[in-house]
Design a protein around this motif. Structure first.
Motif, PDB file in Angstrom:
ATOM      1  N   ARG A 196      45.029   7.954   9.708  1.00  0.00           N
ATOM      2  CA  ARG A 196      43.792   7.991  10.496  1.00  0.00           C
ATOM      3  C   ARG A 196      43.191   6.607  10.735  1.00  0.00           C
ATOM      4  O   ARG A 196      42.372   6.445  11.635  1.00  0.00           O
ATOM      5  N   SER A 197      43.573   5.639   9.921  1.00  0.00           N
ATOM      6  CA  SER A 197      42.985   4.313  10.094  1.00  0.00           C
ATOM      7  C   SER A 197      44.044   3.274  10.463  1.00  0.00           C
ATOM      8  O   SER A 197      44.161   2.897  11.627  1.00  0.00           O
ATOM      9  N   CYS A 198      44.832   2.869   9.505  1.00  0.00           N
ATOM     10  CA  CYS A 198      45.806   1.779   9.718  1.00  0.00           C
ATOM     11  C   CYS A 198      46.777   2.076  10.852  1.00  0.00           C
ATOM     12  O   CYS A 198      46.992   1.222  11.723  1.00  0.00           O
ATOM     13  N   VAL A 199      47.364   3.264  10.844  1.00  0.00           N
ATOM     14  CA  VAL A 199      48.364   3.593  11.857  1.00  0.00           C
ATOM     15  C   VAL A 199      47.720   3.651  13.235  1.00  0.00           C
ATOM     16  O   VAL A 199      48.247   3.080  14.203  1.00  0.00           O
ATOM     17  N   VAL A 200      46.570   4.301  13.336  1.00  0.00           N
ATOM     18  CA  VAL A 200      45.874   4.396  14.631  1.00  0.00           C
ATOM     19  C   VAL A 200      45.524   3.001  15.148  1.00  0.00           C
ATOM     20  O   VAL A 200      45.758   2.681  16.318  1.00  0.00           O
ATOM     21  N   GLU A 201      45.002   2.158  14.276  1.00  0.00           N
ATOM     22  CA  GLU A 201      44.635   0.799  14.684  1.00  0.00           C
ATOM     23  C   GLU A 201      45.842   0.018  15.191  1.00  0.00           C
ATOM     24  O   GLU A 201      45.769  -0.655  16.220  1.00  0.00           O
ATOM     25  N   ARG A 202      46.950   0.114  14.467  1.00  0.00           N
ATOM     26  CA  ARG A 202      48.140  -0.628  14.884  1.00  0.00           C
ATOM     27  C   ARG A 202      48.703  -0.090  16.196  1.00  0.00           C
ATOM     28  O   ARG A 202      49.175  -0.858  17.030  1.00  0.00           O
ATOM     29  N   LEU A 203      48.638   1.224  16.385  1.00  0.00           N
ATOM     30  CA  LEU A 203      49.077   1.792  17.660  1.00  0.00           C
ATOM     31  C   LEU A 203      48.178   1.317  18.799  1.00  0.00           C
ATOM     32  O   LEU A 203      48.656   0.982  19.886  1.00  0.00           O
ATOM     33  N   GLN A 204      46.874   1.265  18.552  1.00  0.00           N
ATOM     34  CA  GLN A 204      45.938   0.787  19.570  1.00  0.00           C
ATOM     35  C   GLN A 204      46.191  -0.669  19.919  1.00  0.00           C
ATOM     36  O   GLN A 204      45.931  -1.098  21.035  1.00  0.00           O
ATOM     37  N   GLU A 205      46.723  -1.430  18.962  1.00  0.00           N
ATOM     38  CA  GLU A 205      47.075  -2.830  19.196  1.00  0.00           C
ATOM     39  C   GLU A 205      48.431  -2.955  19.883  1.00  0.00           C
ATOM     40  O   GLU A 205      48.885  -4.057  20.175  1.00  0.00           O
ATOM     41  N   GLY A 206      49.103  -1.814  20.112  1.00  0.00           N
ATOM     42  CA  GLY A 206      50.410  -1.828  20.759  1.00  0.00           C
ATOM     43  C   GLY A 206      51.576  -2.017  19.803  1.00  0.00           C
ATOM     44  O   GLY A 206      52.701  -2.233  20.227  1.00  0.00           O
ATOM     45  N   ASP A 207      51.318  -1.935  18.525  1.00  0.00           N
ATOM     46  CA  ASP A 207      52.346  -2.138  17.515  1.00  0.00           C
ATOM     47  C   ASP A 207      53.050  -0.811  17.237  1.00  0.00           C
ATOM     48  O   ASP A 207      52.651  -0.051  16.372  1.00  0.00           O
ATOM     49  N   LEU A 208      54.127  -0.538  17.974  1.00  0.00           N
ATOM     50  CA  LEU A 208      54.837   0.729  17.838  1.00  0.00           C
ATOM     51  C   LEU A 208      55.758   0.758  16.618  1.00  0.00           C
ATOM     52  O   LEU A 208      56.206   1.826  16.206  1.00  0.00           O
ATOM     53  N   GLU A 209      56.018  -0.387  16.022  1.00  0.00           N
ATOM     54  CA  GLU A 209      56.857  -0.439  14.825  1.00  0.00           C
ATOM     55  C   GLU A 209      56.204   0.276  13.648  1.00  0.00           C
ATOM     56  O   GLU A 209      56.878   0.646  12.688  1.00  0.00           O
ATOM     57  N   VAL A 210      54.900   0.507  13.747  1.00  0.00           N
ATOM     58  CA  VAL A 210      54.202   1.213  12.680  1.00  0.00           C
ATOM     59  C   VAL A 210      54.753   2.627  12.509  1.00  0.00           C
ATOM     60  O   VAL A 210      54.735   3.181  11.409  1.00  0.00           O
ATOM     61  N   ILE A 211      55.296   3.208  13.569  1.00  0.00           N
ATOM     62  CA  ILE A 211      55.878   4.551  13.486  1.00  0.00           C
ATOM     63  C   ILE A 211      57.111   4.531  12.584  1.00  0.00           C
ATOM     64  O   ILE A 211      57.265   5.405  11.716  1.00  0.00           O
ATOM     65  N   ASP A 212      57.976   3.535  12.751  1.00  0.00           N
ATOM     66  CA  ASP A 212      59.152   3.413  11.884  1.00  0.00           C
ATOM     67  C   ASP A 212      58.723   3.221  10.427  1.00  0.00           C
ATOM     68  O   ASP A 212      59.288   3.833   9.519  1.00  0.00           O
ATOM     69  N   GLU A 213      57.737   2.379  10.217  1.00  0.00           N
ATOM     70  CA  GLU A 213      57.218   2.136   8.875  1.00  0.00           C
ATOM     71  C   GLU A 213      56.685   3.440   8.271  1.00  0.00           C
ATOM     72  O   GLU A 213      56.963   3.764   7.113  1.00  0.00           O
ATOM     73  N   LEU A 214      55.937   4.189   9.062  1.00  0.00           N
ATOM     74  CA  LEU A 214      55.359   5.449   8.605  1.00  0.00           C
ATOM     75  C   LEU A 214      56.455   6.456   8.256  1.00  0.00           C
ATOM     76  O   LEU A 214      56.370   7.156   7.236  1.00  0.00           O
ATOM     77  N   MET A 215      57.491   6.530   9.069  1.00  0.00           N
ATOM     78  CA  MET A 215      58.586   7.464   8.806  1.00  0.00           C
ATOM     79  C   MET A 215      59.297   7.127   7.500  1.00  0.00           C
ATOM     80  O   MET A 215      59.643   8.024   6.716  1.00  0.00           O
ATOM     81  N   ILE A 216      59.495   5.863   7.226  1.00  0.00           N
ATOM     82  CA  ILE A 216      60.123   5.437   5.969  1.00  0.00           C
ATOM     83  C   ILE A 216      59.247   5.858   4.792  1.00  0.00           C
ATOM     84  O   ILE A 216      59.735   6.392   3.794  1.00  0.00           O
ATOM     85  N   THR A 217      57.946   5.651   4.932  1.00  0.00           N
ATOM     86  CA  THR A 217      57.009   6.014   3.871  1.00  0.00           C
ATOM     87  C   THR A 217      57.006   7.515   3.641  1.00  0.00           C
ATOM     88  O   THR A 217      57.041   7.969   2.489  1.00  0.00           O
TER      89      THR A 217
END
Length: 109
Positions: free
Chosen positions: A82-103
């Motif tokens: 709800r916070s970190c991932v949303v913020e990074r997506l809003q910044e255009g950082d799509l790599e956060v999805i890969d990071e999230l999937m690993i986690t």
């Protein structure tokens, strides 16, 4: 040219990273309280083993500890999404999805 995405050693949830989480104080206190209880449960299991308590009783206590840790993980994961991932997506950082999937895969082991 430097990448705008931090390297894997700069992971939001890893100790020592330069990113910080931003949990509301109420959530932080809840997590600390839960972890303190888990810590006490672990000390209890160590005493049970030391006192030769019946294995099934120890295993049941371990199951309770695992469940409690899973609850802490779920709270942290929801806050992270709800916070970190949303913020990074809003910044255009799509790599956060890969990071999230690993986690998530690590949490589901």
């Amino acid at each position: 040219m430097e990448s705008q995405h931090p390297s894997s050693h700069d992971d939001t949830c890893n100790p020592g990273s330069c990113r910080k989480s931003h949990h509301p104080e109420k959530v932080k206190n809840n997590l600390i309280s839960r972890l303190n209880r888990i810590e006490g449960q672990i000390r209890g299991v160590k005493k049970m083993i030391d006192n030769d308590i019946y294995c099934d009783d120890i295993l049941n206590q371990i199951a309770a500890i695992q469940s409690a840790l899973n609850s802490v993980g779920k709270i942290l994961l929801e806050g992270h999404m709800r916070s970190c991932v949303v913020e990074r997506l809003q910044e255009g950082d799509l790599e956060v999805i890969d990071e999230l999937m690993i986690t998530i895969k690590k949490l589901m082991k």
